[in-house]
Scaffold this motif. Structure first.
Motif, PDB file in Angstrom:
ATOM      1  N   GLU A   3      -8.855   9.196  -2.502  1.00 26.65           N
ATOM      2  CA  GLU A   3      -8.396  10.583  -2.359  1.00 26.65           C
ATOM      3  C   GLU A   3      -9.380  11.327  -1.465  1.00 26.65           C
ATOM      4  OE1 GLU A   3      -9.522  13.831  -5.243  1.00 26.65           O
ATOM      5  OE2 GLU A   3      -7.537  13.267  -6.001  1.00 26.65           O
ATOM      6  N   GLU A   4      -8.851  12.007  -0.462  1.00 29.36           N
ATOM      7  CA  GLU A   4      -9.696  12.813   0.422  1.00 29.36           C
ATOM      8  C   GLU A   4      -9.115  14.222   0.521  1.00 29.36           C
ATOM      9  OE1 GLU A   4     -12.533  12.189   1.730  1.00 29.36           O
ATOM     10  OE2 GLU A   4     -12.726   9.995   1.629  1.00 29.36           O
ATOM     11  N   ILE A   5      -9.946  15.217   0.201  1.00 28.82           N
ATOM     12  CA  ILE A   5      -9.551  16.617   0.319  1.00 28.82           C
ATOM     13  C   ILE A   5     -10.355  17.228   1.467  1.00 28.82           C
ATOM     14  CG2 ILE A   5      -9.360  18.835  -0.856  1.00 28.82           C
ATOM     15  CD1 ILE A   5      -7.608  16.615  -2.064  1.00 28.82           C
ATOM     16  N   TYR A   6      -9.653  17.821   2.422  1.00 29.89           N
ATOM     17  CA  TYR A   6     -10.282  18.375   3.618  1.00 29.89           C
ATOM     18  C   TYR A   6     -10.219  19.900   3.559  1.00 29.89           C
ATOM     19  CZ  TYR A   6      -9.354  13.579   5.072  1.00 29.89           C
ATOM     20  OH  TYR A   6      -9.295  12.204   5.126  1.00 29.89           O
ATOM     21  N   ASN A   7     -11.360  20.541   3.676  1.00 30.85           N
ATOM     22  CA  ASN A   7     -11.407  22.000   3.596  1.00 30.85           C
ATOM     23  C   ASN A   7     -10.728  22.633   4.800  1.00 30.85           C
ATOM     24  OD1 ASN A   7     -12.799  22.119   1.139  1.00 30.85           O
ATOM     25  ND2 ASN A   7     -14.779  21.902   2.151  1.00 30.85           N
ATOM     26  N   ASN A   8      -9.719  23.463   4.518  1.00 32.85           N
ATOM     27  CA  ASN A   8      -9.050  24.261   5.558  1.00 32.85           C
ATOM     28  C   ASN A   8      -8.473  23.417   6.695  1.00 32.85           C
ATOM     29  OD1 ASN A   8      -9.787  26.883   4.349  1.00 32.85           O
ATOM     30  ND2 ASN A   8     -11.873  26.284   4.901  1.00 32.85           N
ATOM     31  N   GLY A  10       0.833  -1.192   0.000  1.00 35.71           N
ATOM     32  CA  GLY A  10       0.000   0.000   0.000  1.00 35.71           C
ATOM     33  C   GLY A  10       0.867   1.242   0.000  1.00 35.71           C
ATOM     34  N   ILE A  11       0.258   2.365  -0.375  1.00 31.88           N
ATOM     35  CA  ILE A  11       0.957   3.645  -0.440  1.00 31.88           C
ATOM     36  C   ILE A  11       0.087   4.683   0.262  1.00 31.88           C
ATOM     37  CG2 ILE A  11       1.845   5.455  -1.969  1.00 31.88           C
ATOM     38  CD1 ILE A  11       2.152   3.142  -4.091  1.00 31.88           C
ATOM     39  N   ILE A  12       0.686   5.436   1.174  1.00 28.99           N
ATOM     40  CA  ILE A  12      -0.037   6.420   1.966  1.00 28.99           C
ATOM     41  C   ILE A  12       0.690   7.754   1.865  1.00 28.99           C
ATOM     42  CG2 ILE A  12      -0.781   7.043   4.291  1.00 28.99           C
ATOM     43  CD1 ILE A  12      -0.615   3.868   4.810  1.00 28.99           C
ATOM     44  N   ALA A  13      -0.001   8.765   1.338  1.00 31.31           N
ATOM     45  CA  ALA A  13       0.606  10.083   1.154  1.00 31.31           C
ATOM     46  C   ALA A  13      -0.221  11.125   1.899  1.00 31.31           C
ATOM     47  CB  ALA A  13       0.688  10.428  -0.327  1.00 31.31           C
ATOM     48  N   PHE A  14       0.343  11.637   2.976  1.00 29.39           N
ATOM     49  CA  PHE A  14      -0.293  12.703   3.730  1.00 29.39           C
ATOM     50  C   PHE A  14       0.197  14.045   3.187  1.00 29.39           C
ATOM     51  CE2 PHE A  14       0.006   9.367   7.210  1.00 29.39           C
ATOM     52  CZ  PHE A  14      -1.334   9.012   7.169  1.00 29.39           C
ATOM     53  N   THR A  15      -0.602  14.684   2.366  1.00 30.72           N
ATOM     54  CA  THR A  15      -0.325  16.003   1.785  1.00 30.72           C
ATOM     55  C   THR A  15       0.892  15.962   0.846  1.00 30.72           C
ATOM     56  OG1 THR A  15      -1.194  17.029   3.805  1.00 30.72           O
ATOM     57  CG2 THR A  15      -0.081  18.458   2.242  1.00 30.72           C
ATOM     58  N   GLU A  29      -4.957  21.002  -7.201  1.00 27.40           N
ATOM     59  CA  GLU A  29      -4.941  20.564  -8.598  1.00 27.40           C
ATOM     60  C   GLU A  29      -3.862  19.511  -8.839  1.00 27.40           C
ATOM     61  OE1 GLU A  29      -6.874  24.416  -8.208  1.00 27.40           O
ATOM     62  OE2 GLU A  29      -4.850  23.746  -7.640  1.00 27.40           O
ATOM     63  N   ARG A  30      -2.737  19.631  -8.146  1.00 27.44           N
ATOM     64  CA  ARG A  30      -1.673  18.635  -8.304  1.00 27.44           C
ATOM     65  C   ARG A  30      -2.084  17.307  -7.654  1.00 27.44           C
ATOM     66  NH1 ARG A  30       3.680  18.594  -9.871  1.00 27.44           N
ATOM     67  NH2 ARG A  30       2.841  20.128 -11.329  1.00 27.44           N
ATOM     68  N   PRO A  74      -7.464  25.042   1.067  1.00 30.03           N
ATOM     69  CA  PRO A  74      -6.161  25.091   0.393  1.00 30.03           C
ATOM     70  C   PRO A  74      -5.050  24.523   1.271  1.00 30.03           C
ATOM     71  CG  PRO A  74      -6.640  27.213   1.373  1.00 30.03           C
ATOM     72  CD  PRO A  74      -7.845  26.336   1.655  1.00 30.03           C
ATOM     73  N   ASP A  75      -3.911  24.255   0.638  1.00 36.64           N
ATOM     74  CA  ASP A  75      -2.678  23.940   1.350  1.00 36.64           C
ATOM     75  C   ASP A  75      -1.594  24.852   0.822  1.00 36.64           C
ATOM     76  OD1 ASP A  75      -1.120  21.799   3.130  1.00 36.64           O
ATOM     77  OD2 ASP A  75       0.095  22.249   1.372  1.00 36.64           O
TER      78      ASP A  75
END
Length: 210
Positions: free
Chosen positions: A181-186, A122-127, A163-164, A156-157
């Motif tokens: 994929e999970e995008i968390y607001n602020n 597995g592959i885990i990428a935090f930000t 977008e990337r 944003p980060d």
């Protein structure tokens, strides 16, 4: 160029069946990313955390043209490759090797995986996201053969444009990965509890919907 310096923890590599390679962020230490293991279901894993020389994998933003981050970027990728080879030599197959990183370490994790795609645990990428001023598909080879991947990030980060992250997810999916994929607001530039939950789903070998 990076000096090979790998810190280990968890189950002894010589007796482990599974291993987690953990890549720290810019300005951090191998011990920092290893401390994350307290929140992960890795009691039966060998933990392997390379230490970047001067605590930085490459000098400029991951969005800089790759040539600007050389020779450090290639050296960092080689350190990860050596860590995988070390585990292979200890009898741990790629299918039982997991890759995890935070921030700069997440970018390095994703870039290494895409350049060396195969069936990983597995592959885990935090930000993080794939490295470069543009996406360079010609650098990527192999097939993930259903490898589970988790990518989490804030929108944003300050360092990683969403977008990337989206583009990275699409590339990995096209290479045979099963990406959550999970995008968390602020959220901010950190790791949240939900990301750890997703990481543990992968580390336990559970289906992504659990």
């Amino acid at each position: 160029m990076h000096t090979k310096n790998i810190i280990t923890a968890g189950v002894d590599v010589s007796s482990a069946n599974k291993a987690l390679i953990m890549l720290h962020g810019r300005g951090a230490h191998a011990q920092d990313i290893l401390s994350l293991a307290d929140y992960l279901d890795v009691k039966d894993f060998a933990l392997v955390a390379p230490q970047a020389t001067n605590n930085t994998w490459y000098p400029y933003s991951f969005l800089a043209p790759p040539a600007q981050n050389e020779p450090w970027l290639s050296s960092a990728l080689n350190i990860v490759k050596e860590a995988v080879a070390y585990l292979n030599n200890k009898g741990i197959a790629n299918e039982q090797i997991y890759l995890l990183g935070f921030s700069q370490g997440a970018c390095l994790t994703l870039e290494f995986a895409a350049r060396n795609a195969t069936k990983y645990g597995g592959i885990i990428a935090f930000t993080g996201g794939l490295i470069g001023d543009n996406i360079y598909p010609q650098n990527y080879a192999g097939n993930f053969a259903g490898t589970p991947v988790f990518i989490g990030s804030s929108n944003p980060d300050f360092h990683v444009p969403v977008e990337r992250v989206y583009a990275t997810t699409n590339i990995l999916k096209n290479m045979g990965a099963v990406v959550t994929e999970e995008i968390y607001n602020n959220m901010g530039h950190t790791i949240n509890e939900d990301e750890l939950r997703h990481a543990n789903v992968i580390l336990r070998g559970l289906p992504a919907h659990q």
